[in-house]
Design a protein around this motif. Sequence first.
Motif, PDB file in Angstrom:
ATOM      1  N   CYS A  13      -6.119   2.417   9.884  1.00  0.00           N
ATOM      2  CA  CYS A  13      -6.223   3.664  11.155  1.00  0.00           C
ATOM      3  C   CYS A  13      -6.378   3.803  12.671  1.00  0.00           C
ATOM      4  N   GLU A  32       5.671  -5.705  -0.880  1.00  0.00           N
ATOM      5  CA  GLU A  32       6.828  -5.458  -1.320  1.00  0.00           C
ATOM      6  C   GLU A  32       7.914  -6.239  -1.969  1.00  0.00           C
ATOM      7  N   THR A  53      -4.988  13.332   8.343  1.00  0.00           N
ATOM      8  CA  THR A  53      -3.811  13.422   8.694  1.00  0.00           C
ATOM      9  C   THR A  53      -4.121  11.360   8.801  1.00  0.00           C
ATOM     10  N   CYS A  54      -5.162  10.558   8.732  1.00  0.00           N
ATOM     11  CA  CYS A  54      -5.280   9.445   8.256  1.00  0.00           C
ATOM     12  C   CYS A  54      -5.290   9.490   6.578  1.00  0.00           C
ATOM     13  N   GLN A  55      -5.603   9.527   5.897  1.00  0.00           N
ATOM     14  CA  GLN A  55      -5.261   9.791   4.344  1.00  0.00           C
ATOM     15  C   GLN A  55      -3.282   9.479   4.844  1.00  0.00           C
ATOM     16  N   ILE A  56      -2.771  10.434   5.125  1.00  0.00           N
ATOM     17  CA  ILE A  56      -1.762   9.894   5.451  1.00  0.00           C
ATOM     18  C   ILE A  56      -0.439   9.427   5.882  1.00  0.00           C
ATOM     19  N   ARG A  57      -1.248   9.100   7.293  1.00  0.00           N
ATOM     20  CA  ARG A  57      -0.512   8.029   7.647  1.00  0.00           C
ATOM     21  C   ARG A  57      -1.104   6.667   6.776  1.00  0.00           C
ATOM     22  N   ARG A  59      -1.558   6.741   3.202  1.00  0.00           N
ATOM     23  CA  ARG A  59      -0.083   6.110   2.158  1.00  0.00           C
ATOM     24  C   ARG A  59       1.069   6.752   2.777  1.00  0.00           C
ATOM     25  N   GLN A  60       1.693   6.301   3.940  1.00  0.00           N
ATOM     26  CA  GLN A  60       2.632   6.699   4.252  1.00  0.00           C
ATOM     27  C   GLN A  60       2.463   4.723   4.316  1.00  0.00           C
ATOM     28  N   LYS A  61       2.130   3.785   4.487  1.00  0.00           N
ATOM     29  CA  LYS A  61       1.877   2.531   4.439  1.00  0.00           C
ATOM     30  C   LYS A  61       2.597   1.780   2.702  1.00  0.00           C
ATOM     31  N   GLY A  62       1.945   3.004   1.825  1.00  0.00           N
ATOM     32  CA  GLY A  62       2.061   2.850   0.740  1.00  0.00           C
ATOM     33  C   GLY A  62       1.376   2.681  -0.043  1.00  0.00           C
ATOM     34  N   THR A  64      -2.286   2.498  -2.296  1.00  0.00           N
ATOM     35  CA  THR A  64      -3.126   3.228  -2.861  1.00  0.00           C
ATOM     36  C   THR A  64      -4.820   2.877  -2.939  1.00  0.00           C
TER      37      THR A  64
END
Length: 66
Positions: A13, A32, A53-57, A59-62, A64
């Motif tokens: 992050c 992928e 905000t970091c957790q969302i980032r 998560r957006q990378k896929g 878990t």
Amino acid sequence: MKVKALKEHTCFCCGEAIKKGEVCFAFIVNPENPEKSEFDVIYTCLRCSGEETCQIRVRQKGATAW
Ligand SMILES: [Zn+2]
Ligand SMILES: [Zn+2]
């Protein structure tokens, strides 16, 4: 998953160095190509693991949580 760094990592992050022996968080990135079944692991520093905000980032990378 909360882990102790076995070697140096860079926070996915904020890019801060995570030194060997420091507590950090590890996340599995969904591959992928599922047939390759190769999982990437990314690391975040403690500070980032607690910020939404970091957790969302992450998560957006896929990724878990482990
Ligand atoms: Zn960080
Ligand atoms: Zn962050």
